[in-house]
Design an enzyme around this catalytic site. Structure first.
Site: not given
Ligand SMILES: [Zn+2]
Length: 359
Positions: A59-60, A63
């Site tokens: 998830h990170e 980003h």
């Molecule tokens: Zn996030």
């Protein structure tokens, strides 16, 4: 990152895991042992937690890699027991870019969710069950799919500075100033944070922690955005103090004490032959007095490695340098020519004045 274990790197971004993460695993083992859970099930639970955090890392990276496409580097990704954090060098100024960066994280979890569901479906997994099944080798993937769905939805709640809050801010910025948008998103985030804390008190202590982090994080980012917008376009010259108190380097410390008590000045420029050799702050004077040596000279307690700034330096950049180097005051030069000082209190006053004028 202090007290963290380095896990590895991808695309130049290092991944760390904070030591408190081991507390989480430890706590699960203790809780399960006390409740008499079979050892095998505890093992599956630990594996499940590790897999979830693997998804959090992905998830990170969602980003971080999206930000990289817009030329923004990520310092590192750190895993905490309450979640992950990609520390971006800066945030995109363009709301459309911010929107994409914010959405990329939850999108990764949604993709994992659908892939796991597809795999389970093609493996002929029986989705119909009366009650929640025990965690084991065949159900763990269903649990992981659900966890990813939950992660996506939870992160998309408009709790600024969480992802959903950033989405809200970016959408608002399309219609109003970034400061106003951040204020609205920040207030929404803090309201959500209070709900989290309240709900968490009765259900889940982790949610209380998350709520507190969101509440403080929202405030910090609103202030930072305001400061950024108020300071942008100004240079050190605009906030320069050309009148400043000086102390001779060879005078006794007593002289500095007298000047400190006599007026409002809290920072002094220490000079030798009219040239500054350093700065002396109120804290420095007090520290010198603790040495209890009345004969100590001003030179002995002077900070002889002062921060030097150029007149043309952006004010925001100057403030960042001051807080990074933990200096309350800096000497300002125009070329080789000493022209005055800049102190943090004066920048704060500058911000207050600009803020009042902006209203
Ligand atoms: Zn996030």
């Amino acid at each position: 990152m202090k007290f963290s274990l380095y896990l590895g790197r991808y695309s130049g971004i290092k991944v760390f895991i904070h030591w408190t993460f081991s507390l989480l695993l430890f706590w699960i083992v203790i809780a399960n042992t006390r409740s008499g859970t079979p050892l095998a099930e505890t093992g599956w639970t630990l594996l499940f937690i590790i897999l979830i955090f693997l998804c959090v890392i992905l998830h990170e990276f969602g980003h971080a890699l999206t930000a990289q496409k817009f030329g923004i580097q990520t310092r590192d990704i750190i895993l905490l027991p309450i979640g992950g954090l990609a520390r971006l060098e800066k945030l995109p100024d363009d709301p459309k870019e911010e929107l994409k960066v914010a959405l990329a994280g939850p999108l990764v979890n949604l993709v994992i969710f659908f892939i796991l569901l597809l795999i389970l479906f093609f493996k002929g997994f029986d989705f119909y069950m009366e009650e929640a099944p025990a965690l084991n080798g065949s159900t763990i993937w269903l649990y992981l799919a659900s966890a990813n769905f939950f992660l996506a939805v939870f992160n998309l709640l408009p709790a600024f500075p969480m992802d959903g809050g950033r989405v809200l801010r970016a959408l608002l910025t399309l219609r109003m100033s970034r400061v106003k948008a951040t204020e609205i998103a920040g207030a929404t985030g803090q309201a959500m944070a209070i709900l989290f804390v309240f709900f968490g008190l009765f259900n889940n202590p982790v949610l209380v922690l998350i709520g507190i982090f969101i509440f403080l994080g929202a405030q910090a980012e609103v202030n930072q955005t305001k400061q950024h917008s108020l300071l942008s376009g100004f240079t050190v010259e605009d906030a320069l103090m050309s009148k400043f108190p000086v102390l001779a380097f060879d005078a006794p410390l007593q002289k500095a004490v007298e000047k400190l008590l006599d007026g409002q000045a809290t920072h002094f420029v220490v000079v030798r032959d009219d040239q500054p050799i350093g700065t002396l702050s109120r804290e420095g004077i007090v520290q010198g007095l603790h040495g209890q040596n009345a004969q100590v000279s001003i030179e002995d307690v002077t900070d002889k490695d002062p921060l030097k700034l150029e007149m043309a330096t952006a004010l925001e950049e100057a403030l960042k340098n001051m807080s990074r180097q933990n200096k309350k005051v800096a000497l300002v030069y125009e070329g080789h020519h000493f022209v005055g000082i800049l102190d943090q209190e004066n920048i704060s006053e500058f911000i207050m004045v600009k803020d009042a004028l902006a209203r």
